[in-house]
Design a protein around this motif. Structure first.
Motif, PDB file in Angstrom:
ATOM      1  N   TRP A 178       4.929  -5.845  59.002  1.00 29.21           N
ATOM      2  CA  TRP A 178       5.078  -7.297  58.976  1.00 29.21           C
ATOM      3  C   TRP A 178       3.752  -7.969  59.300  1.00 29.21           C
ATOM      4  CZ3 TRP A 178       4.560 -10.568  63.366  1.00 29.21           C
ATOM      5  CH2 TRP A 178       4.265  -9.886  64.564  1.00 29.21           C
ATOM      6  N   GLY A 179       3.691  -9.245  59.032  1.00 30.93           N
ATOM      7  CA  GLY A 179       2.547 -10.061  59.393  1.00 30.93           C
ATOM      8  C   GLY A 179       3.009 -11.487  59.633  1.00 30.93           C
ATOM      9  N   ALA A 180       2.111 -12.323  60.114  1.00 30.90           N
ATOM     10  CA  ALA A 180       2.420 -13.740  60.336  1.00 30.90           C
ATOM     11  C   ALA A 180       1.162 -14.554  60.097  1.00 30.90           C
ATOM     12  CB  ALA A 180       2.951 -13.970  61.745  1.00 30.90           C
ATOM     13  N   VAL A 181       1.313 -15.661  59.381  1.00 32.81           N
ATOM     14  CA  VAL A 181       0.175 -16.519  59.055  1.00 32.81           C
ATOM     15  C   VAL A 181       0.562 -17.977  59.274  1.00 32.81           C
ATOM     16  CG1 VAL A 181      -0.763 -14.921  57.343  1.00 32.81           C
ATOM     17  CG2 VAL A 181       0.844 -16.707  56.618  1.00 32.81           C
ATOM     18  N   GLU A 182      -0.448 -18.825  59.354  1.00 29.77           N
ATOM     19  CA  GLU A 182      -0.191 -20.253  59.378  1.00 29.77           C
ATOM     20  C   GLU A 182       0.608 -20.633  58.136  1.00 29.77           C
ATOM     21  OE1 GLU A 182      -2.750 -24.469  59.539  1.00 29.77           O
ATOM     22  OE2 GLU A 182      -3.795 -22.526  59.496  1.00 29.77           O
ATOM     23  N   VAL A 183       1.571 -21.549  58.282  1.00 29.14           N
ATOM     24  CA  VAL A 183       2.316 -21.996  57.108  1.00 29.14           C
ATOM     25  C   VAL A 183       1.316 -22.462  56.055  1.00 29.14           C
ATOM     26  CG1 VAL A 183       3.964 -23.679  56.207  1.00 29.14           C
ATOM     27  CG2 VAL A 183       4.354 -22.640  58.455  1.00 29.14           C
ATOM     28  N   PRO A 184       1.385 -21.896  54.855  1.00 28.67           N
ATOM     29  CA  PRO A 184       0.392 -22.245  53.830  1.00 28.67           C
ATOM     30  C   PRO A 184       0.439 -23.721  53.446  1.00 28.67           C
ATOM     31  CG  PRO A 184       1.574 -20.236  53.240  1.00 28.67           C
ATOM     32  CD  PRO A 184       2.301 -20.837  54.402  1.00 28.67           C
ATOM     33  N   LYS A 185      -0.595 -24.136  52.755  1.00 28.11           N
ATOM     34  CA  LYS A 185      -0.661 -25.495  52.220  1.00 28.11           C
ATOM     35  C   LYS A 185       0.251 -25.566  50.995  1.00 28.11           C
ATOM     36  CE  LYS A 185      -3.932 -28.774  50.149  1.00 28.11           C
ATOM     37  NZ  LYS A 185      -5.324 -28.950  49.669  1.00 28.11           N
ATOM     38  N   LEU A 186       1.499 -25.930  51.227  1.00 26.46           N
ATOM     39  CA  LEU A 186       2.478 -26.003  50.145  1.00 26.46           C
ATOM     40  C   LEU A 186       2.401 -27.324  49.396  1.00 26.46           C
ATOM     41  CD1 LEU A 186       5.563 -24.464  52.016  1.00 26.46           C
ATOM     42  CD2 LEU A 186       3.878 -23.286  50.576  1.00 26.46           C
ATOM     43  N   MET A 187       1.951 -28.363  50.082  1.00 28.72           N
ATOM     44  CA  MET A 187       1.900 -29.698  49.482  1.00 28.72           C
ATOM     45  C   MET A 187       0.446 -30.163  49.385  1.00 28.72           C
ATOM     46  SD  MET A 187       5.234 -29.990  49.109  1.00 28.72           S
ATOM     47  CE  MET A 187       5.738 -31.676  48.881  1.00 28.72           C
ATOM     48  N   ASP A 188       0.137 -31.347  49.882  1.00 30.02           N
ATOM     49  CA  ASP A 188      -1.191 -31.931  49.690  1.00 30.02           C
ATOM     50  C   ASP A 188      -2.173 -31.639  50.821  1.00 30.02           C
ATOM     51  OD1 ASP A 188      -0.183 -33.183  47.355  1.00 30.02           O
ATOM     52  OD2 ASP A 188       0.665 -34.780  48.594  1.00 30.02           O
ATOM     53  N   THR A 189      -1.646 -31.387  52.022  1.00 31.36           N
ATOM     54  CA  THR A 189      -2.494 -31.266  53.208  1.00 31.36           C
ATOM     55  C   THR A 189      -2.118 -30.016  53.996  1.00 31.36           C
ATOM     56  OG1 THR A 189      -2.580 -33.682  53.377  1.00 31.36           O
ATOM     57  CG2 THR A 189      -3.249 -32.438  55.320  1.00 31.36           C
TER      58      THR A 189
ATOM     59  N   ASP B 256       3.901 -21.592  44.169  1.00 31.75           N
ATOM     60  CA  ASP B 256       3.485 -20.235  44.532  1.00 31.75           C
ATOM     61  C   ASP B 256       4.491 -19.600  45.495  1.00 31.75           C
ATOM     62  OD1 ASP B 256       1.146 -20.251  43.032  1.00 31.75           O
ATOM     63  OD2 ASP B 256      -0.088 -20.983  44.698  1.00 31.75           O
ATOM     64  N   PHE B 257       4.924 -20.378  46.482  1.00 36.24           N
ATOM     65  CA  PHE B 257       5.858 -19.836  47.465  1.00 36.24           C
ATOM     66  C   PHE B 257       7.187 -19.481  46.800  1.00 36.24           C
ATOM     67  CE2 PHE B 257       8.673 -20.622  51.347  1.00 36.24           C
ATOM     68  CZ  PHE B 257       8.462 -19.343  51.840  1.00 36.24           C
ATOM     69  N   GLU B 258       7.627 -20.319  45.901  1.00 37.70           N
ATOM     70  CA  GLU B 258       8.887 -20.044  45.209  1.00 37.70           C
ATOM     71  C   GLU B 258       8.747 -18.832  44.282  1.00 37.70           C
ATOM     72  OE1 GLU B 258      10.009 -23.786  43.486  1.00 37.70           O
ATOM     73  OE2 GLU B 258      10.746 -24.569  45.415  1.00 37.70           O
ATOM     74  N   GLU B 259       7.581 -18.662  43.690  1.00 38.12           N
ATOM     75  CA  GLU B 259       7.334 -17.458  42.888  1.00 38.12           C
ATOM     76  C   GLU B 259       7.383 -16.216  43.770  1.00 38.12           C
ATOM     77  OE1 GLU B 259       3.697 -15.322  40.395  1.00 38.12           O
ATOM     78  OE2 GLU B 259       3.611 -17.491  40.722  1.00 38.12           O
ATOM     79  N   ALA B 260       6.806 -16.322  44.977  1.00 40.89           N
ATOM     80  CA  ALA B 260       6.821 -15.187  45.905  1.00 40.89           C
ATOM     81  C   ALA B 260       8.241 -14.856  46.344  1.00 40.89           C
ATOM     82  CB  ALA B 260       5.942 -15.499  47.113  1.00 40.89           C
TER      83      ALA B 260
ATOM     84  N   GLU C  29      -5.785  -5.147  51.439  1.00 42.96           N
ATOM     85  CA  GLU C  29      -5.586  -4.709  52.820  1.00 42.96           C
ATOM     86  C   GLU C  29      -4.148  -4.940  53.294  1.00 42.96           C
ATOM     87  OE1 GLU C  29      -8.516  -6.696  55.128  1.00 42.96           O
ATOM     88  OE2 GLU C  29     -10.195  -5.568  54.278  1.00 42.96           O
ATOM     89  N   GLY C  30      -3.301  -5.381  52.380  1.00 48.69           N
ATOM     90  CA  GLY C  30      -1.908  -5.580  52.730  1.00 48.69           C
ATOM     91  C   GLY C  30      -1.620  -6.892  53.429  1.00 48.69           C
ATOM     92  N   ASN C  31      -2.512  -7.861  53.269  1.00 48.19           N
ATOM     93  CA  ASN C  31      -2.319  -9.175  53.884  1.00 48.19           C
ATOM     94  C   ASN C  31      -1.783 -10.176  52.867  1.00 48.19           C
ATOM     95  OD1 ASN C  31      -3.420  -8.318  56.411  1.00 48.19           O
ATOM     96  ND2 ASN C  31      -5.463  -8.495  55.518  1.00 48.19           N
ATOM     97  N   LEU C  32      -1.004 -11.131  53.349  1.00 48.45           N
ATOM     98  CA  LEU C  32      -0.426 -12.143  52.472  1.00 48.45           C
ATOM     99  C   LEU C  32      -1.527 -12.992  51.844  1.00 48.45           C
ATOM    100  CD1 LEU C  32       2.352 -13.337  51.569  1.00 48.45           C
ATOM    101  CD2 LEU C  32       2.062 -15.020  53.407  1.00 48.45           C
ATOM    102  N   THR C  33      -1.382 -13.278  50.563  1.00 48.67           N
ATOM    103  CA  THR C  33      -2.381 -14.073  49.860  1.00 48.67           C
ATOM    104  C   THR C  33      -1.704 -14.787  48.686  1.00 48.67           C
ATOM    105  OG1 THR C  33      -4.567 -14.007  48.809  1.00 48.67           O
ATOM    106  CG2 THR C  33      -3.059 -12.236  48.258  1.00 48.67           C
ATOM    107  N   GLY C  34      -2.407 -15.740  48.102  1.00 45.88           N
ATOM    108  CA  GLY C  34      -1.962 -16.325  46.846  1.00 45.88           C
ATOM    109  C   GLY C  34      -0.903 -17.398  46.946  1.00 45.88           C
ATOM    110  N   ILE C  35      -0.573 -17.879  48.145  1.00 47.15           N
ATOM    111  CA  ILE C  35       0.408 -18.950  48.276  1.00 47.15           C
ATOM    112  C   ILE C  35      -0.340 -20.232  48.624  1.00 47.15           C
ATOM    113  CG2 ILE C  35       2.441 -19.806  49.505  1.00 47.15           C
ATOM    114  CD1 ILE C  35       3.295 -16.941  49.929  1.00 47.15           C
ATOM    115  N   GLU C  36      -0.486 -21.100  47.631  1.00 45.90           N
ATOM    116  CA  GLU C  36      -1.248 -22.336  47.805  1.00 45.90           C
ATOM    117  C   GLU C  36      -0.476 -23.562  47.347  1.00 45.90           C
ATOM    118  OE1 GLU C  36      -4.883 -21.656  45.719  1.00 45.90           O
ATOM    119  OE2 GLU C  36      -5.527 -20.019  47.045  1.00 45.90           O
ATOM    120  N   SER C  37       0.807 -23.404  47.095  1.00 44.01           N
ATOM    121  CA  SER C  37       1.639 -24.516  46.647  1.00 44.01           C
ATOM    122  C   SER C  37       3.099 -24.128  46.805  1.00 44.01           C
ATOM    123  CB  SER C  37       1.350 -24.858  45.179  1.00 44.01           C
ATOM    124  OG  SER C  37       1.760 -23.785  44.348  1.00 44.01           O
ATOM    125  N   VAL C  38       3.983 -25.108  46.665  1.00 46.94           N
ATOM    126  CA  VAL C  38       5.413 -24.818  46.676  1.00 46.94           C
ATOM    127  C   VAL C  38       5.753 -23.870  45.530  1.00 46.94           C
ATOM    128  CG1 VAL C  38       7.712 -25.803  46.329  1.00 46.94           C
ATOM    129  CG2 VAL C  38       6.090 -26.961  47.823  1.00 46.94           C
TER     130      VAL C  38
END
Length: 427
Positions: free
Chosen positions: A292-303, A174-178, A163-172
């Protein structure tokens, strides 16, 4: 008109069931610090309140945001020349308590406003209280940084769903890969934030620290206690790596950091919800050039948590005088009305702190607010210290120490030690 004629007219109108015109009985002097889109929306709310309440009129004044505002509050309240009602950042509540410029908000006050503590998100109402649990402010919103994204740079990657929504970012990682994927797709600066400014640097750093469970200032005043020093170093190392990889801008001030995203050069932006109106306006005018879209900052670390603050309502002291009870009741009526009409304030990107509005059907269809509204439950507020919060020594340390460090002028370890010493010396 003669008195006798006026009396006859009054009697006739009463007999005819015609209401007499209402006249202002209470004037509420109001100070805020809202400029730009926030200011436009707040002025509209004030105008609407005044139209609906001829017996209570708000006289609003907008002052300069930050240190000038809080300095003026301190000096004016002490001599009884301050406002009846003011906006206040909850992150600056400890400062207000140490300066003794705030009056408690009592249960009777809340009742006059038609409110209760249970009406608010726990994180915000707790941040509005002093150490002994006394309430000193009424939260109006929860505002945080969120992750904005430009969909065009993520097409063909695993980071957009069907649906064109951001997904797959669950760690630092992942974010760096993106970010690297976005760079491969032509993004000149994959992530933008105000790397040369106090707020931008601090909010990203504090989010990365909080996501590790780190503490910046403990309740007993210790700076980076226990293993929080190592966690702070880790947060700064991550930000430094983003600089070394060329993923983030070089010492960007706030306006420049926003322009990188709105001009389509950056795939991501870490910035406050207050930039949502900018994006909406550009998209509606047809001048944005990308989805564009906007989401809560993903869980990049432990919490899963994010830096957050709240605009709130507070009543300053009146010098050595106490506010007239009728005036105070009028002030609380203003507060209650603003809370119940907060959907108009949410249009500025904010999440209403008043749950009946935040959980309403009207807010549920407000995008992208509803998408990142979960951060209201996950928010981490600034430390309860009078050297932390908006326009504080902690923010100064972010721009004077953390920003130079991530640009290579000193090591993360040395920077964190300098930051610890600087904050400790200001306490």
């Amino acid at each position: 008109m003669k008195l006798t004629t006026f009396a006859k007219a009054t009697a006739f109108m009463a007999l005819a069931g015609t209401a007499m015109p209402a006249y202002a009985q209470q004037t509420v002097t109001w100070w805020d610090f809202f400029a730009g889109g926030d200011g436009v929306r707040m002025k509209a709310l004030i105008e609407q309140f005044n139209e609906e309440h001829p017996d209570i009129q708000i006289e609003g004044t907008t002052l300069e945001w930050g240190v000038p505002f809080y300095t003026k509050i301190r000096t004016s309240a002490a001599v009884g020349a301050g406002p009846d009602l003011m906006t206040y950042h909850l992150s600056r509540l400890p400062l207000g308590l140490s300066e003794e410029v705030l009056t408690p908000i009592t249960e009777a006050d809340l009742e006059a406003a038609g409110l209760s503590e249970d009406d608010f998100f726990e994180s915000s109402i707790n941040a509005a209280k002093g150490p002994d649990g006394t309430l000193y402010a009424v939260p109006f919103d929860i505002h945080s940084i969120v992750l904005y994204y430009n969909k065009s740079y993520l097409e063909g990657t695993r980071f957009l769903d069907d649906e064109g929504n951001l997904t797959g970012i669950e760690s630092v990682a992942d974010f760096e890969e993106a970010m690297q994927a976005a760079a491969d797709n032509g993004s000149q600066t994959p992530v933008t934030y105000a790397t040369g400014d106090d707020g931008g640097t601090y909010r990203v750093f504090y989010t990365l620290l909080a996501q590790q469970g780190g503490t910046l200032i403990s309740e007993d005043g210790e700076v980076l206690p226990g293993d929080s020093t190592e966690k702070a170093v880790k947060a700064l190392e991550i930000m430094t790596n983003w600089h070394e990889q060329g993923w983030q801008p070089e010492q960007a001030l706030y306006e420049a950091s926003v322009a990188l995203f709105t001009s389509g050069q950056s795939a991501f932006q870490l910035n406050g919800v207050w930039e949502v109106p900018t994006m909406v306006d550009l998209a509606e005018s047809g001048s944005l050039g990308f989805e564009w879209g906007a989401v809560e900052v993903p869980k990049l670390m432990d919490t899963q948590t994010t830096w957050a603050d709240s605009h709130a309502w507070a009543i300053p002291i009146q010098g050595e005088e106490e506010m007239d009870p009728a005036k105070r009741e009028a002030v609380m009526e203003v507060v209650g009305w603003m809370e119940k009409n907060a959907i108009q304030w949410a249009d500025a990107g904010h999440i209403p702190a008043y749950k009946p509005v935040a959980e309403s059907e009207e807010f549920a269809v407000m995008e992208p607010n509803a998408t990142y509204a979960s951060l209201a439950e996950d928010a981490t507020y600034d430390p309860r210290s009078d050297v932390a919060g908006v326009a504080s020594p902690v923010y100064d340390a972010a721009v004077n120490i953390l920003s130079p460090a991530m640009h290579g002028y000193l090591s993360p370890e040395d920077a964190i030690e300098q930051m610890k010493a600087e904050i400790q010396n200001r306490m």
